[in-house]
Design an enzyme around this catalytic site. Structure first.
Site, PDB file in Angstrom:
ATOM      1  N   THR A 174      -3.615  -2.442   2.108  1.00 32.53           N
ATOM      2  CA  THR A 174      -3.765  -1.867   3.518  1.00 32.53           C
ATOM      3  C   THR A 174      -3.750  -0.197   3.257  1.00 32.53           C
ATOM      4  O   THR A 174      -4.525   0.379   3.782  1.00 32.53           O
ATOM      5  CB  THR A 174      -2.824  -2.518   4.388  1.00 32.53           C
ATOM      6  OG1 THR A 174      -3.263  -3.794   4.613  1.00 32.53           O
ATOM      7  CG2 THR A 174      -3.059  -1.620   5.598  1.00 32.53           C
ATOM      8  N   GLN A 208     -10.692  -9.339  -2.120  1.00 29.77           N
ATOM      9  CA  GLN A 208     -10.717 -10.636  -2.318  1.00 29.77           C
ATOM     10  C   GLN A 208     -11.846 -10.927  -3.650  1.00 29.77           C
ATOM     11  O   GLN A 208     -11.709 -12.022  -4.253  1.00 29.77           O
ATOM     12  CB  GLN A 208     -11.630 -11.465  -1.336  1.00 29.77           C
ATOM     13  CG  GLN A 208     -10.726 -11.647  -0.012  1.00 29.77           C
ATOM     14  CD  GLN A 208      -9.776 -12.389  -0.181  1.00 29.77           C
ATOM     15  OE1 GLN A 208      -9.811 -13.288  -1.064  1.00 29.77           O
ATOM     16  NE2 GLN A 208      -8.700 -12.172   0.677  1.00 29.77           N
ATOM     17  N   SER A 268      -6.018  -5.021  -3.611  1.00 30.75           N
ATOM     18  CA  SER A 268      -4.706  -5.537  -3.374  1.00 30.75           C
ATOM     19  C   SER A 268      -4.346  -6.472  -4.551  1.00 30.75           C
ATOM     20  O   SER A 268      -5.079  -7.351  -4.813  1.00 30.75           O
ATOM     21  CB  SER A 268      -4.506  -5.900  -2.103  1.00 30.75           C
ATOM     22  OG  SER A 268      -3.104  -6.300  -1.911  1.00 30.75           O
ATOM     23  N   HIS A 279      -1.885  -8.691  -4.820  1.00 29.97           N
ATOM     24  CA  HIS A 279      -1.464  -9.969  -4.744  1.00 29.97           C
ATOM     25  C   HIS A 279      -2.605 -10.880  -4.311  1.00 29.97           C
ATOM     26  O   HIS A 279      -2.247 -12.112  -4.270  1.00 29.97           O
ATOM     27  CB  HIS A 279      -0.495  -9.836  -3.538  1.00 29.97           C
ATOM     28  CG  HIS A 279      -0.930  -9.828  -2.110  1.00 29.97           C
ATOM     29  ND1 HIS A 279      -1.035  -8.524  -1.591  1.00 29.97           N
ATOM     30  CD2 HIS A 279      -1.219 -10.594  -1.130  1.00 29.97           C
ATOM     31  CE1 HIS A 279      -1.763  -8.702  -0.366  1.00 29.97           C
ATOM     32  NE2 HIS A 279      -1.749  -9.863  -0.177  1.00 29.97           N
ATOM     33  N   CYS A 321      -6.656 -21.079  18.013  1.00 35.66           N
ATOM     34  CA  CYS A 321      -5.576 -21.897  18.438  1.00 35.66           C
ATOM     35  C   CYS A 321      -4.247 -21.641  17.557  1.00 35.66           C
ATOM     36  O   CYS A 321      -3.511 -22.124  17.709  1.00 35.66           O
ATOM     37  CB  CYS A 321      -6.101 -23.355  18.393  1.00 35.66           C
ATOM     38  SG  CYS A 321      -7.456 -23.714  19.222  1.00 35.66           S
TER      39      CYS A 321
END
Length: 466
Positions: A70, A177, A194, A196, A320
């Protein structure tokens, strides 16, 4: 317990663990110092930078390590915009970018800039021509992810990069990704990722800025990482991140092919095993390990909890499961069903037997959740023979009721109006704007549109056609 959420964070790769432990012993000193321990730390840092740069496809002096992916995105966006402020204040992004890019865009807009979002199709990919059309006067930077974090769709990076080159606009690619699966196509100007996401430790990001790109780091800086990531480097984690990136790249071809086969099985079998399911994302141009599907008449939070009880860790973009009760911006941009959304992202080494057990468990879990919500009878076409009189129109008051209740109530009454008649659903749930049109497409009914209601809440009109 099968962990199926590698898109959020991949399990630590064995090579990362080994490198981390070794670097804790050898790389604890300040790499900026000239004494023996500092020189040893500097050698480790330089070797990690060279390994990461090779995987990215850039020069080592073009790449810096940041405290997170980020932070890499935020630094890349703000630095590129500041470096080209004389060109203009426009930022162009796709509508399905990671939230880190969108948040950077919000900060830019708050500072007086403008942000243009390029829409995507139902697979989640941008049209390169539509993206190119936005690269006009005053555009300082364009951003496009290499592959989507929620549905796995690969973006046409090469085509967009060529359009950016022709327009003289730098392109920042968020490769978080995809970087573990292979290099990003050539043509980008800035790249963020990133650790991780590929099996490295959390707390390490990388930012690559090509030579010649106008770039002005924002905020206080120091002498470390070319002034683009101030503060003492987390050297053990950086070493582990670079080592694991090299390791996963070496395994990517074979493991990617194996996982793609497992994902193909999930994509094919879930709609056969579970009624009223929409598999979303591009079926071909996608990451090898990720599949997302949405289930009608299902509360996403309950579905994920029940799968967790069965031993499966998955994630969701459903409203949801969101504290804000708003549907995922990715699913919203794609115009696909958001309720009962499940993202399965397989980590390296996932066993075939675990996927088979997931497919065996899923139908019963979905049926149980639907039954609990009173939705079990609506999966089949309504039987109308017993209806003496069918209404011309009905109104369903679902105000205050959250996903998936408005759609369940719609499904229950659609058989009570004549063919050609309408059902109007009153709903203040943001998800209804996506899920009611999606339900119509899946059940063969006509979505007329959204109209105002006397209550002031949105009203969604559906015409029965079958």
């Amino acid at each position: 317990m099968p962990y199926f959420d590698a898109a959020s964070a991949a399990p630590l790769h064995p090579v990362a663990r080994q490198a981390l432990l070794a670097a804790l012993d050898e790389g604890w000193a300040d790499p900026a110092r000239l004494y023996r321990e500092g020189r040893r730390a500097r050698l480790l840092l330089d070797a990690a930078r060279e390994a990461a740069a090779e995987a990215v496809g850039c020069r080592p002096d073009e790449l810096v390590f940041t405290p997170s992916g980020t932070r890499a995105v935020h630094s890349g966006v703000s630095g590129a915009l500041a470096g080209r402020r004389r060109i203009g204040g426009r930022l162009v992004v796709s509508a399905v970018e990671h939230s880190s890019v969108l948040h950077a865009g919000e900060a830019h807009a708050a500072a007086g800039g403008t942000v243009t979002e390029v829409p995507v199709g139902r697979t989640g990919a941008v049209d390169p021509e539509a993206f190119a059309a936005e690269l006009g006067e005053g555009v300082a930077l364009a951003c496009l992810q290499s592959a989507n974090h929620e549905v796995g769709t690969e973006q046409p990076v090469a085509e967009v990069a060529e359009a950016c080159r022709a327009a003289g606009v730098p392109l920042l690619v968020d490769a978080a990704q995809s970087l573990g699966w292979g290099p990003v196509p050539e043509g980008w100007s800035l790249l963020a990722a990133s650790a991780h996401k590929w099996g490295g430790p959390a707390g390490v990001g990388l930012l690559a800025v090509r030579k010649g790109v106008r770039f002005a780091p924002q905020g206080p800086s120091d002498e470390r990482e070319s002034g683009r990531a101030p503060g003492f480097e987390n050297l053990p984690a950086i070493v582990a991140a670079a080592a694991s990136l090299r390791a996963v790249r070496a395994e990517a071809a074979a493991e990617g092919a194996r996982l793609r086969g497992l994902v193909d099985r999930i994509r094919a079998r879930v709609p056969e095993l579970v009624p009223d399911v929409e598999v979303v994302g591009d079926p071909v141009r996608r990451l090898p390990h990720l599949v997302t599907f949405s289930c009608l008449y299902v509360d996403g939070e309950t579905l994920l909890s029940e799968l967790d009880r069965e031993g499966f860790s998955v994630s969701s973009g459903s409203s949801c499961t969101s504290s804000t009760l708003t549907p995922s911006h990715v699913l919203r941009a794609m115009g696909v069903l958001s309720e009962g959304n499940v993202r399965v992202s397989l980590p390296a080494g996932t066993a075939e037997a675990d996927v088979d057990r997931f497919l065996a468990v899923l139908p019963g879990v979905v049926a149980s959740v639907r039954e609990r919500l009173g939705a079990a009878p609506v999966a089949a076409e309504p039987v109308l023979a017993a209806e003496p009189v069918l209404a011309e129109e009905l109104v369903v008051d679902a105000l205050g009721k959250r996903c998936p209740i408005p759609v369940i109530e719609l499904a229950k009454v659609i058989g009570s109006v004549r063919v050609g008649g309408t059902v109007t659903v009153l709903s203040d749930d943001a998800a209804a704007r996506l899920d009611i049109p999606a339900w119509c497409g899946m059940r063969g009914q006509e979505y007329v549109g959204e109209v105002p209601s006397p209550q002031g809440a949105p009203a969604y009109v559906v015409r029965r056609t079958t």
